[in-house]
Design a protein around this motif. Structure first.
Motif, PDB file in Angstrom:
ATOM      1  N   PHE A 168      26.639   8.690 -31.058  1.00  0.00           N
ATOM      2  CA  PHE A 168      26.029   7.230 -31.362  1.00  0.00           C
ATOM      3  C   PHE A 168      24.762   7.707 -31.479  1.00  0.00           C
ATOM      4  O   PHE A 168      25.192   8.043 -29.955  1.00  0.00           O
ATOM      5  CB  PHE A 168      27.014   6.351 -31.126  1.00  0.00           C
ATOM      6  CG  PHE A 168      25.722   5.139 -31.052  1.00  0.00           C
ATOM      7  CD1 PHE A 168      25.983   4.297 -32.126  1.00  0.00           C
ATOM      8  CD2 PHE A 168      25.509   4.481 -30.068  1.00  0.00           C
ATOM      9  CE1 PHE A 168      25.070   2.911 -32.792  1.00  0.00           C
ATOM     10  CE2 PHE A 168      24.713   3.318 -30.418  1.00  0.00           C
ATOM     11  CZ  PHE A 168      24.703   2.756 -31.462  1.00  0.00           C
ATOM     12  N   ALA A 169      23.991   7.366 -32.402  1.00  0.00           N
ATOM     13  CA  ALA A 169      22.187   7.492 -31.568  1.00  0.00           C
ATOM     14  C   ALA A 169      22.072   5.807 -32.059  1.00  0.00           C
ATOM     15  O   ALA A 169      22.217   5.504 -32.815  1.00  0.00           O
ATOM     16  CB  ALA A 169      21.744   8.523 -31.834  1.00  0.00           C
ATOM     17  N   ALA A 170      21.600   5.185 -30.957  1.00  0.00           N
ATOM     18  CA  ALA A 170      20.224   4.262 -31.131  1.00  0.00           C
ATOM     19  C   ALA A 170      18.562   4.673 -31.125  1.00  0.00           C
ATOM     20  O   ALA A 170      18.342   5.370 -29.573  1.00  0.00           O
ATOM     21  CB  ALA A 170      21.076   3.323 -30.190  1.00  0.00           C
ATOM     22  N   ILE A 171      18.076   4.130 -32.055  1.00  0.00           N
ATOM     23  CA  ILE A 171      16.712   4.746 -32.122  1.00  0.00           C
ATOM     24  C   ILE A 171      16.284   3.785 -32.502  1.00  0.00           C
ATOM     25  O   ILE A 171      15.703   2.705 -33.829  1.00  0.00           O
ATOM     26  CB  ILE A 171      16.700   5.391 -33.700  1.00  0.00           C
ATOM     27  CG1 ILE A 171      17.509   7.143 -33.688  1.00  0.00           C
ATOM     28  CG2 ILE A 171      15.165   6.160 -33.361  1.00  0.00           C
ATOM     29  CD1 ILE A 171      17.258   8.011 -34.821  1.00  0.00           C
ATOM     30  N   GLY A 172      15.196   3.439 -31.121  1.00  0.00           N
ATOM     31  CA  GLY A 172      14.055   2.141 -31.680  1.00  0.00           C
ATOM     32  C   GLY A 172      14.125   0.891 -31.797  1.00  0.00           C
ATOM     33  O   GLY A 172      13.496  -0.093 -32.279  1.00  0.00           O
ATOM     34  N   THR A 173      15.079   0.789 -30.973  1.00  0.00           N
ATOM     35  CA  THR A 173      16.276  -1.011 -30.479  1.00  0.00           C
ATOM     36  C   THR A 173      15.921  -1.596 -29.344  1.00  0.00           C
ATOM     37  O   THR A 173      16.017  -0.327 -28.832  1.00  0.00           O
ATOM     38  CB  THR A 173      16.881  -0.801 -31.565  1.00  0.00           C
ATOM     39  OG1 THR A 173      18.045  -2.058 -31.379  1.00  0.00           O
ATOM     40  CG2 THR A 173      18.323   0.333 -30.766  1.00  0.00           C
ATOM     41  N   SER A 174      15.778  -1.962 -29.464  1.00  0.00           N
ATOM     42  CA  SER A 174      15.886  -2.699 -27.739  1.00  0.00           C
ATOM     43  C   SER A 174      16.716  -3.367 -26.770  1.00  0.00           C
ATOM     44  O   SER A 174      16.488  -3.725 -25.937  1.00  0.00           O
ATOM     45  CB  SER A 174      14.544  -4.450 -27.850  1.00  0.00           C
ATOM     46  OG  SER A 174      15.813  -5.675 -28.738  1.00  0.00           O
ATOM     47  N   GLY A 175      18.219  -3.409 -27.493  1.00  0.00           N
ATOM     48  CA  GLY A 175      19.399  -3.661 -27.156  1.00  0.00           C
ATOM     49  C   GLY A 175      19.116  -5.133 -26.179  1.00  0.00           C
ATOM     50  O   GLY A 175      20.207  -5.017 -25.537  1.00  0.00           O
ATOM     51  N   VAL A 195      23.358   8.111 -27.256  1.00  0.00           N
ATOM     52  CA  VAL A 195      22.367   8.667 -27.282  1.00  0.00           C
ATOM     53  C   VAL A 195      21.264   8.051 -27.509  1.00  0.00           C
ATOM     54  O   VAL A 195      21.014   7.465 -28.815  1.00  0.00           O
ATOM     55  CB  VAL A 195      21.485  10.509 -27.872  1.00  0.00           C
ATOM     56  CG1 VAL A 195      21.662  10.286 -29.337  1.00  0.00           C
ATOM     57  CG2 VAL A 195      20.581  10.455 -27.065  1.00  0.00           C
ATOM     58  N   GLU A 196      20.091   7.663 -26.881  1.00  0.00           N
ATOM     59  CA  GLU A 196      18.812   6.610 -26.896  1.00  0.00           C
ATOM     60  C   GLU A 196      17.617   7.641 -27.334  1.00  0.00           C
ATOM     61  O   GLU A 196      17.814   8.104 -26.176  1.00  0.00           O
ATOM     62  CB  GLU A 196      18.674   4.736 -25.830  1.00  0.00           C
ATOM     63  CG  GLU A 196      17.879   4.684 -26.445  1.00  0.00           C
ATOM     64  CD  GLU A 196      17.876   3.526 -25.099  1.00  0.00           C
ATOM     65  OE1 GLU A 196      18.470   2.715 -24.924  1.00  0.00           O
ATOM     66  OE2 GLU A 196      16.234   3.311 -24.267  1.00  0.00           O
ATOM     67  N   LEU A 197      17.140   7.399 -28.656  1.00  0.00           N
ATOM     68  CA  LEU A 197      15.936   7.976 -28.307  1.00  0.00           C
ATOM     69  C   LEU A 197      14.963   6.511 -28.924  1.00  0.00           C
ATOM     70  O   LEU A 197      14.727   5.806 -29.808  1.00  0.00           O
ATOM     71  CB  LEU A 197      16.006   8.795 -29.589  1.00  0.00           C
ATOM     72  CG  LEU A 197      16.601   9.951 -29.806  1.00  0.00           C
ATOM     73  CD1 LEU A 197      18.109   9.094 -30.480  1.00  0.00           C
ATOM     74  CD2 LEU A 197      16.371  11.156 -30.404  1.00  0.00           C
ATOM     75  N   ASN A 198      13.762   6.442 -28.629  1.00  0.00           N
ATOM     76  CA  ASN A 198      13.152   4.929 -28.075  1.00  0.00           C
ATOM     77  C   ASN A 198      11.647   4.970 -27.605  1.00  0.00           C
ATOM     78  O   ASN A 198      11.120   6.336 -26.729  1.00  0.00           O
ATOM     79  CB  ASN A 198      13.453   3.860 -26.911  1.00  0.00           C
ATOM     80  CG  ASN A 198      13.617   2.843 -27.499  1.00  0.00           C
ATOM     81  OD1 ASN A 198      12.548   2.217 -28.366  1.00  0.00           O
ATOM     82  ND2 ASN A 198      14.848   1.418 -27.906  1.00  0.00           N
ATOM     83  N   LEU A 199      10.865   4.661 -27.541  1.00  0.00           N
ATOM     84  CA  LEU A 199       9.372   4.723 -27.069  1.00  0.00           C
ATOM     85  C   LEU A 199       9.705   4.954 -25.451  1.00  0.00           C
ATOM     86  O   LEU A 199       8.158   5.026 -24.518  1.00  0.00           O
ATOM     87  CB  LEU A 199       8.438   3.903 -27.701  1.00  0.00           C
ATOM     88  CG  LEU A 199       6.547   4.144 -27.317  1.00  0.00           C
ATOM     89  CD1 LEU A 199       6.260   5.251 -28.125  1.00  0.00           C
ATOM     90  CD2 LEU A 199       6.043   2.616 -27.900  1.00  0.00           C
ATOM     91  N   GLU A 200      10.194   3.904 -25.635  1.00  0.00           N
ATOM     92  CA  GLU A 200      10.864   3.138 -23.908  1.00  0.00           C
ATOM     93  C   GLU A 200      12.093   2.793 -23.609  1.00  0.00           C
ATOM     94  O   GLU A 200      12.684   2.784 -24.658  1.00  0.00           O
ATOM     95  CB  GLU A 200       9.656   2.160 -23.363  1.00  0.00           C
ATOM     96  CG  GLU A 200       9.810   1.182 -23.818  1.00  0.00           C
ATOM     97  CD  GLU A 200       8.780  -0.234 -24.176  1.00  0.00           C
ATOM     98  OE1 GLU A 200       8.598  -1.335 -24.192  1.00  0.00           O
ATOM     99  OE2 GLU A 200       7.220   0.305 -23.424  1.00  0.00           O
ATOM    100  N   PRO A 201      12.671   2.587 -22.115  1.00  0.00           N
ATOM    101  CA  PRO A 201      14.131   2.294 -22.043  1.00  0.00           C
ATOM    102  C   PRO A 201      14.314   1.046 -22.914  1.00  0.00           C
ATOM    103  O   PRO A 201      13.653  -0.272 -22.702  1.00  0.00           O
ATOM    104  CB  PRO A 201      14.687   2.114 -20.620  1.00  0.00           C
ATOM    105  CG  PRO A 201      13.448   3.519 -20.262  1.00  0.00           C
ATOM    106  CD  PRO A 201      11.857   2.666 -21.418  1.00  0.00           C
ATOM    107  N   SER A 202      15.738   0.732 -23.618  1.00  0.00           N
ATOM    108  CA  SER A 202      15.804  -0.616 -23.605  1.00  0.00           C
ATOM    109  C   SER A 202      16.572  -1.439 -22.884  1.00  0.00           C
ATOM    110  O   SER A 202      17.079  -0.803 -21.763  1.00  0.00           O
ATOM    111  CB  SER A 202      16.700  -0.183 -25.002  1.00  0.00           C
ATOM    112  OG  SER A 202      17.747   0.623 -24.904  1.00  0.00           O
TER     113      SER A 202
END
Length: 231
Positions: A168-175, A195-202
């Motif tokens: 499961f991957a979360a991409i570009g979401t604030s959480g 895995v989280e792929l993000n500009l900054e931690p959610s």
């Protein structure tokens, strides 16, 4: 075969010029959310809401998919198992980038919805206040997007996919927006690697097995390359 379920948020489209809730100077910064993204706001001032979504529709139609959208489409084409893309975004950039079967849990700017009978049809570029429904003719057309306080679409289907996920991957979401913020927990319960792929931690970063931070156009293609290189 390993099944990959991917949740994408506004961060994946930001580099295509579509702003997030938190961008300064963008469309969202000009109006309180309760005025333009709730049923109550639409009831109070339908002209404001229709104008806001007309502007978003024009903006989205001009946008082009970026390297992150194209990378996920490449993963769908080349991964030996199933790759399911669930998006919180109401643009069509995943499809423009080549993705198939994208699940739009918050609807789409390209769609219109009758608030009276529930009929759906392609939205015109400019939707007017009192636009008639093609099915029931009542003047109750609205954008086919999920507003705050409304139930997202396709939830049973999404939960079924999460129950079968290996990755499961979360991409570009604030959480920060539920129920999507809890998808990682559904995936963990199914035994998936997360895995989280993000500009900054959610807000939910501590729930993920792996985190990668940086612009989506950089981290998403690199992640896809890594997955496909492991085959």
């Amino acid at each position: 075969m390993e099944k990959i379920v991917i949740l994408t948020g506004a961060g994946i489209s930001a580099e295509s010029g579509l702003g997030t809730f938190r961008d300064e100077g963008g469309l969202w910064s000009r109006h309180p959310i309760e005025d333009v993204a709730t049923p109550e706001g639409f009831a109070r001032d339908p002209a404001l809401v229709q104008g806001f979504y007309n502007a978003r529709r024009v903006q989205a139609a001009r946008a082009q998919p970026n390297a992150a959208h194209r990378a996920l489409a490449r993963l769908q084409r080349n991964w030996p198992g199933e790759v399911v893309i669930v998006t919180q975004n109401v643009d069509s950039l995943h499809e423009a980038g080549g993705a198939q079967g994208v699940i739009h849990m918050h609807g789409t700017l390209a769609g219109a919805l009758c608030a009276a009978c529930g009929h759906r049809w392609p939205a015109p570029d400019e939707m007017a206040v009192g636009e008639p429904c093609p099915a029931c003719t009542r003047p109750t057309a609205r954008p086919d997007v999920v507003w705050f306080g409304e139930m997202p679409y396709h939830m049973d289907e999404i939960y079924d996919h999460l129950a079968g996920a290996s990755i499961f991957a979360a991409i570009g979401t604030s959480g920060q927006v539920y129920p999507a913020a809890a998808f990682v927990h559904e995936a963990i319960a199914a035994g998936a690697r997360t895995v989280e792929l993000n500009l900054e931690p959610s807000a939910g970063v501590s729930s993920f097995d792996e985190t990668v931070f940086g612009p989506a156009t950089q981290v998403v293609p690199a992640w896809v390359d890594g997955l496909l290189g492991q085959r």
